[in-house]
Design an enzyme around this catalytic site. Structure first.
Site, PDB file in Angstrom:
ATOM      1  CB  ALA A 457       4.016  10.269  65.470  1.00  0.00           C
ATOM      2  CB  CYS A 458       5.603   9.798  59.951  1.00  0.00           C
ATOM      3  SG  CYS A 458       6.696   8.376  59.813  1.00  0.00           S
ATOM      4  CG  ASP A 459       0.557   7.780  57.444  1.00  0.00           C
ATOM      5  OD1 ASP A 459      -0.109   8.032  58.470  1.00  0.00           O
ATOM      6  OD2 ASP A 459       0.159   8.051  56.300  1.00  0.00           O
ATOM      7  CB  ILE A 491       0.535   8.292  63.746  1.00  0.00           C
ATOM      8  CG1 ILE A 491      -0.138   9.360  64.607  1.00  0.00           C
ATOM      9  CG2 ILE A 491      -0.442   7.619  62.801  1.00  0.00           C
ATOM     10  CD1 ILE A 491      -0.509  10.609  63.832  1.00  0.00           C
TER      11      ILE A 491
END
Length: 548
Positions: A457-459, A491
């Site tokens: 998960a990232c932005d 995210i």
């Protein structure tokens, strides 16, 4: 007392920068997923309008409806989904249609009052209106649903949900028609007048003083997606091209910086610059050159002058792009260049690179002796760049890893930075505890929950997390494990289905709030973290225990 005041000022500045970054990231989240649609519109225009490559009267009718209706509605739907998923997206789309119709109605009324023969105003394409109304309508829908959550009698849930969304969509469309349309038309008038003044007076190159440093500090998304893309699209719809699309996308200034380091740099910076040129110029990932500027801030002068040279060249040759070039690679820029602008655009890239190179080379030569006597600063600059960005980058992580390998081979000193591979310490030093801050998963990954689904998960859930997921899939495949799903998500889209979630350490707390029951592993970069080997070993231990 002085130290306390200084700390307060620093915290305030950091908070302001983070706020601008978050706002820019939100705008980017609405625009970036729809860039393919903008590119498609640019290609339709390039091929089928009367002055296009292959004129086609029938297919040319796609141009107007696509830019005026489809693209703003796509942006509105994306913004609505970001706030309240599908339900928010539907309400946002209908509400934005009200803004579009209201703006058209106002302009048609104004044009009806003009004397015969006087040129009429063109319709405003509601990109800014969509970026306002989309999230707003979805947020109102979300708040409204909270009012009667759990209070609807059994059997009436669908009736209430459907009609409440439909009625609110109607109300927001009316609000958009009568209120927001007027506000957005006024905003567009002010912005258009400002840009026209800069172009007419020849001051447009001065915007590089703002844009180029903003790029390096990742503050540019608010300007790019909030102002340049909407205004540029409006200009392109009228004139067939816009110079505004080139203010940020020109790869020339960054190319000049990297060429200067290739010839006049020292240590790891010199060794990694040639590879960074390919990623930057052909891949369009501009952030790859930001650490080189940050390790010697005087180089901001080089990118500003290079950027201004590119803008000035495009003004002289009246050059522009048909649609945004994203990512900002030379290939993408050429694909979107208007048919009468190739000479100007190519010269703008060459001349901006040349000016940036000459200024950067002069600065590097002046400090060469001092640079040779000190430790190489690239790793620190990469860490600083990622701190400014507020999240990790697969391109920067790869650059850090390449720098570490080159340093080890050449005997250059290693400096502790963002990537575990670039620190010069053991490659299995805990990623999650850099700078003395422990985070989830520190000290070795472990889980009592059987791992069947791993989520990176990232932005945005598009770039670095996708690369990390690919790396992990390969490791799991090589280990011979089956039945394990590895995916990447934004995210904000995390749910309870993940068994193990991997994030950068700055985002771990947000991930834990989304799914507190999963195992959370924090890494410093998604490309080459030693924590992946710990996860593979953890899965192996689980499988071994199950087989006993």
């Amino acid at each position: 007392m002085t130290h306390s005041a200084a700390a307060t000022d620093e915290s305030s500045n950091l908070g302001a920068r983070v706020a601008v970054q978050k706002f820019g990231t939100f705008l980017s989240g609405m625009i970036m997923p729809n860039i393919p649609a903008l590119i498609a519109w640019g290609l339709i225009t390039a091929f089928f309008i009367p002055d296009g490559w292959t004129p086609n009267e029938g297919l040319a009718t796609l141009v107007g409806p696509t830019i005026h209706y489809l693209l703003p509605l796509l942006i509105a739907n994306t913004g609505g989904r970001m706030v309240y998923k599908e339900r928010g997206g539907v309400v946002a789309t209908v509400a934005t249609m009200g803004v579009i119709a209201g703006s058209d109605f106002l302009i048609d009324q104004f044009n009806a009052t003009l004397p015969a023969g006087e040129s009429e105003l063109g319709h405003v394409h509601m990109f800014i209106g969509a970026m306002i109304m989309g999230p707003l309508a979805a947020w109102v829908m979300k708040q409204l649903d909270k009012l009667w959550d759990g209070k609807i009698k059994a059997g009436f849930e669908m009736l209430v949900n459907m009609f409440s969304a439909g009625i609110l969509a109607l109300i927001m469309a009316i609000f958009g028609f009568y209120i927001l349309a007027r506000i957005v038309n006024w905003i567009m008038d002010v912005l258009s007048l400002g840009v026209s003044w800069l172009i007419d007076t020849g001051y447009l190159p001065l915007v590089s003083v703002l844009i180029e440093p903003a790029k390096v500090f990742f503050l540019n998304n608010a300007i790019n997606h909030g102002v340049l893309t909407p205004l540029g699209t409006q200009m392109a719809a009228t004139d067939g091209k816009s110079i505004l699309f080139l203010l940020e996308a020109n790869p020339g200034p960054g190319l000049g910086i990297l060429l200067a380091f290739t010839f006049f740099g020292v240590g790891v910076a010199k060794a990694t610059a040639p590879g960074a040129i390919i990623i930057h110029f052909f891949g369009g990932i501009h952030e790859i050159y930001f650490p080189y500027v940050l390790m010697k801030p005087a180089l901001l002068i080089a990118v500003v002058l290079g950027g201004a040279t590119g803008v000035g060249t495009n003004m002289i040759f009246d050059a522009g792009l048909r649609a945004p070039a994203s990512p900002g690679s030379f290939i993408a820029v050429m694909a979107q260049t208007a048919s009468d602008s190739y000479l100007g655009v190519i010269l703008s890239v060459i001349l901006s690179a040349a000016v940036s190179f000459l200024v950067a080379a002069f600065i590097l030569r002046l400090s060469r002796k001092r640079d040779l006597e000190t430790e190489d600063a690239l790793a620190k600059a990469i860490a600083q760049t990622e701190a400014h960005k507020g999240k990790k980058s697969d391109a920067l992580s790869g650059l850090a890893a390449a720098g570490a390998e080159t340093s080890a081979a050449a005997g250059y000193p290693l400096v502790e930075g963002a990537s575990g591979a670039a620190t010069g310490a053991s490659p299995y030093a805990t990623d999650a505890t850099s700078e003395g801050e422990a985070s989830a998963g520190a000290g070795g990954a472990s889980s009592d929950r059987e791992i069947k689904k791993i989520v990176f998960a990232c932005d945005a859930g598009m770039g670095s997390s996708a690369m990390g997921a690919s790396v992990m899939r390969n490791k799991i495949k090589k280990a011979g494990f089956d039945g394990i799903e590895v995916i990447n998500l934004a995210i904000a889209n995390l749910d309870a289905s993940a068994d193990l979630i991997i994030t950068q350490k700055e985002l771990t707390n947000r991930a834990q709030q989304k799914n507190p029951d999963a195992t959370h592993v924090s890494v410093d970069n998604f490309m080459n973290s030693p924590r992946y080997d710990e996860v593979v070993e953890m899965i192996r231990e689980q499988r071994s225990a199950d087989s006993e």
